[in-house]
Motif scaffolding. Structure first.
Motif, short mmCIF file in Angstrom:
data_model
loop_
_atom_site.label_atom_id
_atom_site.label_comp_id
_atom_site.label_asym_id
_atom_site.label_seq_id
_atom_site.Cartn_x
_atom_site.Cartn_y
_atom_site.Cartn_z
N GLU A 102 11.10 25.35 5.16
CA GLU A 102 9.70 24.93 5.06
C GLU A 102 9.39 23.82 6.07
O GLU A 102 8.37 23.86 6.77
CB GLU A 102 9.40 24.42 3.66
N SER A 158 14.02 24.50 1.45
CA SER A 158 13.20 23.31 1.74
C SER A 158 13.28 22.96 3.22
O SER A 158 12.30 22.51 3.83
CB SER A 158 13.63 22.13 0.88
N HIS A 175 3.95 27.17 5.87
CA HIS A 175 5.02 26.16 5.87
C HIS A 175 5.42 25.81 4.45
O HIS A 175 5.81 24.67 4.16
CB HIS A 175 4.59 24.90 6.62
N LYS A 176 5.33 26.78 3.56
CA LYS A 176 5.69 26.57 2.15
C LYS A 176 6.13 27.91 1.55
O LYS A 176 5.48 28.93 1.76
CB LYS A 176 4.51 26.00 1.37
N LYS A 191 6.93 29.74 -2.01
CA LYS A 191 6.86 29.63 -3.47
C LYS A 191 8.23 29.88 -4.08
O LYS A 191 9.03 30.64 -3.54
CB LYS A 191 5.84 30.64 -4.02
#
Length: 465
Positions: A207, A204, A157-158, A160
């Motif tokens: 995510e 974002s 859930h991120k 980079k």
């Protein structure tokens, strides 16, 4: 609760030894008909590696053959020790040579699973692979970035920043191909939602919707292959249960560090954790969980008394022997209370760390009640204290930092030279009677002491090749 250290980041330098080892391994795979594809960060491999490890997807059913090949290649390239961590159909192969020193981390994946759900079957991955100019099978850029996007979104859930930049560039160049793959992996409504977010560079938002996309992908996978998925989900659950309950010892690397105050335990532990991070090719804080003396599931008795308004807690820790020992009954209650903290807390700590094959490190442990009972105001016979220490989880290794008392006293004057000598003598006696005790020469530099400890750790927690 684990202690926090400011570790130096692990530096990975890909050199000639890594290049030759990886070339030989990939050549062995081809020679023995093991189909493979290298995932992400493949630019420059085998000559350059921009990641800490190498991720290789292999054909399902070929792991036994691949495992023997990687072991043979490790031996041929003078790897002394190896360690394999298994998570679902991922096996992390760590190779160590302490004499050079040298470390390598290669991940072998039989397909691409997450919690039992096969996000990307090997056939699709292999179909989207090609042999690059260096003779290595890698993913085409579009499919590689789709995996990067979904693996980051669904598993973590991120995304980079460097991954987002790569995905954005690839999507702008090959929008139609990118969309086509997403329509294959999701229902149209879900795919369209992700495509809209990608088109507007809303990483974002992607995510934040990680759990949603994870749920939708798993739903699609289950509908396509229900029985295969049920089998893999149960296999994933069984592995978790096995790690935490039935085979906790197998997945735990638990050791403790002891010495009189002033010997340099904290500096040694920091140096040792950084060295372990180097050999396991990962950040020390992700590999080592460090605790001080007790699990601290139960609070200090002084804090309990202060909250009960019985007395104010004494927090002058610069004088370990500042308070007089308690009476026999009071001492027995104190000893029982702290012993319960180990009995209840240690299984919880070890099971938590076993889930991800972490090192559990204690700066001092229950053995302090044998060597330095005055610190905890314990006034009980040695034999009784020894009984308490035997009835808790025992570490595989007990490191004792040993140095002349006068040197330790010069470093720190919390204990007088006589008390330091007494504690050192007690530790030496215990080390003669118990094979899990190892004396380390604390007059050496922290780096050299850590090197001595690393050899002992590898002999106990890894496999000799």
């Amino acid at each position: 609760m684990a202690d926090t250290f400011n570790f130096e980041p692990t530096k990975v330098e890909w050199n000639e030894n890594h290049i030759n080892l990886l070339k030989d391994l990939l050549h062995s795979f081809e020679k023995n008909s093991v189909k493979y594809v290298i995932l992400k960060n493949d630019d420059g491999l085998p000559f350059e590696n921009h990641s800490k490890d190498v991720d290789i997807v292999i054909e399902p059913g070929k792991y036994k053959c691949a495992a023997q090949l990687i072991k043979d290649v490790y031996k041929h390239h003078n790897i002394e020790y190896c360690k394999v961590h298994k998570f679902e159909r991922l096996r992390c192969w760590y190779g160590f040579n302490t004499k050079i020193p040298f470390a390598i981390h290669i991940d072998l994946l039989e397909g691409f699973l997450h919690k039992g759900f096969e996000l990307f079957p090997f056939e699709i991955i292999y179909k989207n692979a090609y042999k690059n100019s260096n003779g290595v099978y890698v993913l085409n850029s579009t499919f590689g970035n789709v995996i990067l996007l979904l693996h980051s979104t669904i598993c973590y859930h991120k995304i980079k920043e460097k991954y987002a930049h790569s995905i954005e560039q690839e999507y702008s160049k090959n929008k139609e191909s990118f969309n086509e793959i997403l329509w294959q992996l999701f229902e149209k409504k879900t795919a369209d939602k992700l495509i809209w977010l990608l088109s507007n560079n809303k990483f974002s938002e992607i995510e934040k919707l990680g759990k949603y996309f994870s749920h939708q992908s798993k739903k699609r996978i289950f509908i396509k292959r229900p029985f295969f998925t049920i089998y893999n989900v149960f296999d994933f659950i069984w592995e978790k249960v096995s790690r935490i309950i039935f085979n906790c010892n197998k997945y735990n690397s638990f050791f403790t560090v002891h010495a009189p105050d002033g010997t340099g335990k904290t500096t040694f532990i920091k140096s040792l954790a950084e060295k372990l991070g180097y050999y396991y090719v990962c950040n020390p804080q992700d590999l080592c969980h460090i605790y001080h003396f007790r699990p601290l599931l139960l609070p200090n008795l002084g804090l309990v008394a202060e909250k009960a308004k019985v007395m104010k807690q004494d927090t002058d820790f610069t004088k370990p022997h500042r308070a007089k020992p308690a009476g026999k009954i009071n001492s027995f209650i104190r000893m029982t209370y702290y012993w319960l903290d180990y009995v209840i807390g240690m299984p919880l700590i070890l099971r938590k760390n076993a889930q991800f094959s972490k090192f559990t490190i204690f700066d001092r442990y229950i053995y302090d009640f044998l060597i330095d009972p005055r610190r905890s105001r314990i006034n009980l016979p040695f034999g009784l204290r020894k009984c308490f220490t035997k009835l808790v989880k025992q570490p595989k290794i007990v490191f004792v930092l040993d140095a002349p008392a006068d040197i330790i006293y010069k470093r720190k004057q919390e204990l007088d030279p006589g008390e330091i000598s007494r504690q050192l003598e007690q530790f030496r006696k215990l080390s003669k009677k118990n094979s899990r005790y190892y004396l380390l020469d604390a007059t050496k530099t922290p780096n050299n002491i850590a090197n001595d400890a690393i050899d002992i750790i590898f002999r106990n927690f890894t496999h000799k090749l």
